[in-house]
Design a protein around this motif. Structure first.
Motif: not given
Ligand SMILES: Nc1ncnc2c1ncn2[C@@H]1O[C@H](COP(=O)(O)OP(=O)(O)OP(=O)(O)O)[C@@H](O)[C@H]1O
Ligand SMILES: Nc1ncnc2c1ncn2[C@@H]1O[C@H](COP(=O)(O)OP(=O)(O)OP(=O)(O)O)[C@@H](O)[C@H]1O
Ligand SMILES: [Mg+2]
Ligand SMILES: [Mg+2]
Lengths: 316, 329
Positions: B216-223
């Motif tokens: 993913t490039h969504d760091l929010g999703v990773v967090a």
């Protein structure tokens, strides 16, 4: 005051399907001024791309009007269509399937220029392609490559270059940055905003990314199952989101820090939305925590404060 | 990394090239990665960093003739996948390892209804189920991904971008895999449906102990969703660690720090975004030294010639000379 760049009046788009009439776009009224951006957000499948395609006449409207500088483009005859393509363009959602895999990057960008007959000679066209590639941040050595050899960022720039090639005044950007990482995303957004300043472009900007929509839009329209449920200036919408769906949307944005880890997630519950032969009344009702009998009646868009419209009988 | 126990997926020094007519593209370079049962690892990095190439390598689905694994090893439950006979690979793919492709049309057949395509997966993997059970399962999966089951007789072109992606997700999850390679599974989805889908993957993980590699490039999703994260740049892992360690934002690779810096914030208003200056080095050119040094504010003379080693402290690895001899991150 002059007419807005683009306006829709009660625009409708229905699809016939095996199980009934699918109401993809229902009575949408929007206005985009010159040099401004309208952000369009809403649930996946709520009709955003269909709205964009219908405005550009890539598919026939079921009913309603689309005005470009006051002129109804839905009334354009075949011979007027070139004019429409010169003024209004689209950057497509899907950078994979929207580019013909058999065409080189150069030819992909030259195609819309040729279709619109802007230049007479091959040489002029080639020079223009070089300029457009440069403008969109595409290195010249990519010209002879094919789409599958590019990464997502460059593919999306090619899509943008194709739209920009004929110097349109209005562009529907359908998720132009969602396939991109944050750094390239920032580059493309800056590019879009620079081009807007330079050329007074108007955008309809469809995205799922609320940070992006907040950053780029002057006004925002929130859609749910084909209908506009909220419409306001960007700052106002984020400061005072009124519709329960807008609130759920803002609530669900993941943040890139540790604050929300392991917290209770309230995902929207209730039946899934089905746009086929929808019942009258509020379409969000089955999933709304505030809903009661009153919501079975009409819930038209109402102006609750200057420029802030909301379709909910529980607000305002 | 801990070398002691065997992980579900172990990738060591993987090097992948695309050999095209006019150049060799070095897509993945000497890359290491571990994934345990039940672990969800985020894989983030710039477009063109080699994330999809990595996932395709695990499934051995690189484009024929062009894509080559030039070195390294990929072990699944301790067994080398790169030497596995194709027949065994075929059995692994889909059933034990599922992939959600970045482009939904890679997995969807335009001439079959979406319901039939989910059914097909069930036919393949659960031949013991009755026809009614399978139909009920199709309806259940469609509901779980937020699409009314009555639309199962529609064809892919009648669906929106995000709806197609959700069908592909349903197809990948219905097989109840041990390892899920999810390549940007939620990019086409709004945040409420995204939350619903991530919840669904989480349930799968709890129920079947599925390991997930979430590109993913969504760091929010990773967090919010991942246990661990690997940051890739130009085909190499430049930083890895637990989400807590990396998102603490105290000690990061300069590239990771740059990624954090260019996210538009919902809370404050910036007139302009700050992309990391420059662009990723041309993957056609082989690099000496650090692959990020051209864009790095902290670059030193040494970075141009000496590739940094992975410096690891308490399971948090950073491949940057700045972290040499440091014991405090
Ligand atoms: N050609 C078609 N035939 C039948 N139905 C269609 C067609 N195109 C779109 N639809 C339906 O219209 C509705 C709106 O689709 P649309 O693609 O506009 O959604 P969207 O808001 O762009 O969603 P996403 O965010 O997932 O891209 C969906 O229910 C979709 O299935
Ligand atoms: N079939 C191919 N032929 C030649 N080069 C390729 C091919 N597929 C990928 N590449 C190149 O390999 C590199 C890695 O690509 P890959 O698709 O793995 O990146 P990614 O990290 O998944 O990017 P994105 O975020 O855009 O999906 C890129 O430079 C890309 O241009
Ligand atoms: Mg769409
Ligand atoms: Mg990819």
């Amino acid at each position: 005051m002059s007419a807005p760049m683009v306006e829709t009046i009660n625009l409708k788009k229905y699809f016939k399907t095996g199980s009934g009439m699918l109401h993809a776009v229902e009575d949408v009224n929007l206005k985009i001024e010159k040099g401004k951006t309208l952000g369009v957000v809403g649930e996946s499948g709520c009709g955003k791309s269909t709205l964009g395609r219908t405005i550009l006449r890539l598919q026939p409207a079921t009913d309603g009007q689309v005005l470009y500088e006051g002129e109804d483009v839905l009334k354009y005859k075949k011979k007027d269509m070139k004019k429409l393509h010169l003024n209004m363009q689209m950057v497509f959602q899907d950078p994979f399937s929207s580019l013909d895999p058999r065409m080189s990057i150069h030819n992909l960008i030259a195609e819309p220029i040729e279709v619109c007959d802007i230049f007479k000679t091959k040489k002029e066209i080639n020079e223009h392609v070089v300029r457009i590639m440069e403008m969109c941040g595409l290195p010249a050595n990519l010209a002879n490559l094919y789409p599958h050899e590019l990464d997502g960022g460059f593919r999306q720039r090619v899509g943008l270059a194709r739209a920009m090639a004929v110097s349109p005044k209005f562009i529907v950007c359908d998720e132009p940055v969602s396939a991109l990482d944050v750094s390239i995303q920032a580059q493309i957004l800056n590019l879009l905003m620079d081009l807007q300043d330079e050329r007074q472009l108007s955008y309809m900007f469809i995205t799922h990314d609320l940070c992006v929509v907040k950053h780029i839009s002057n006004e925002i329209m929130v859609m749910y199952m084909g209908q506009t449920v909220e419409y306001a200036k960007t700052a106002e919408l984020f400061a005072h989101p009124l519709h329960p769906y807008t609130q759920a949307l803002l609530e669900a944005v993941p943040t890139p820090d540790l604050s929300r880890r392991n917290r209770e997630r309230n995902t929207l519950k209730g039946e899934v939305s089905n746009p086929i032969n929808p019942a009258p009344g509020c379409r969000f009702k089955p999933r709304c925590r505030f809903a009661d009998k009153e919501c079975d009646g009409e819930c038209p868009l109402k102006e609750v404060s200057p420029g802030h419209l909301v379709a909910c009988c529980k607000c305002g | 990394m801990e070398e002691s126990k065997v992980s579900l997926l172990e990738i060591d020094a993987l090097t992948v090239e695309y050999r095209t007519d006019d150049a060799i593209v070095h897509a993945v370079n000497d890359l290491d990665l571990r994934l345990d049962k039940g672990e969800t690892r985020g894989l983030v990095g710039e477009t063109g960093a080699g994330k999809t190439t990595l996932a395709l390598s695990v499934l051995r689905l690189l484009p024929e003739r062009v894509g080559h694994i030039a070195g390294g090893s990929i072990r699944y439950e301790g067994r080398e996948l790169l030497q596995m006979p194709e027949a065994e690979m075929l059995a692994l793919r889909g059933k034990r390892i599922s992939m959600i492709f970045q482009d939904p049309m890679t997995s969807l057949n335009p001439t079959h209804t979406v319901g039939d395509q989910i059914l097909e997966v069930l036919n393949l993997h659960f031949p013991e189920m009755t026809k009614q059970q399978k139909e009920a399962k199709v309806d259940e999966m469609m509901t779980l991904v937020g699409i009314p089951p009555s639309r199962k007789t529609d064809f892919p072109h009648q669906f929106s971008g995000g709806m197609k992606q959700r069908i592909v997700i349903a197809m990948a999850l219905v097989a109840e895999p041990e390892l899920l390679l999810a390549d940007e599974p939620t990019t086409a989805l709004d945040v409420t449906i995204q939350a619903q889908i991530l919840e669904l993957i989480r349930n799968l993980k709890n129920q079947f102990h599925t390991a997930v590699l979430l590109i993913t490039h969504d760091l929010g999703v990773v967090a919010e969703f991942c246990d661990t994260v690997s940051v890739v740049y130009a085909g190499r892992v430049v930083e890895y660690g637990t989400v807590e360690a990396v998102f603490e934002k105290k000690n990061n690779h300069p590239y990771t720090a740059g990624l954090f810096g260019c996210i538009p914030d919902l809370k404050d208003d910036q007139p302009r975004l700050h992309p990391i200056a420059g662009r990723m080095s041309d993957p056609r050119v082989v690099h000496e030294g650090c692959c990020f040094c051209d864009r790095c504010d902290h670059a030193m003379e040494r970075c141009k010639t000496v590739a940094p080693a992975m410096h690891v402290h308490k399971g948090h690895g950073i491949a940057c000379h700045l972290f040499e001899n440091r014991e405090d991150f």
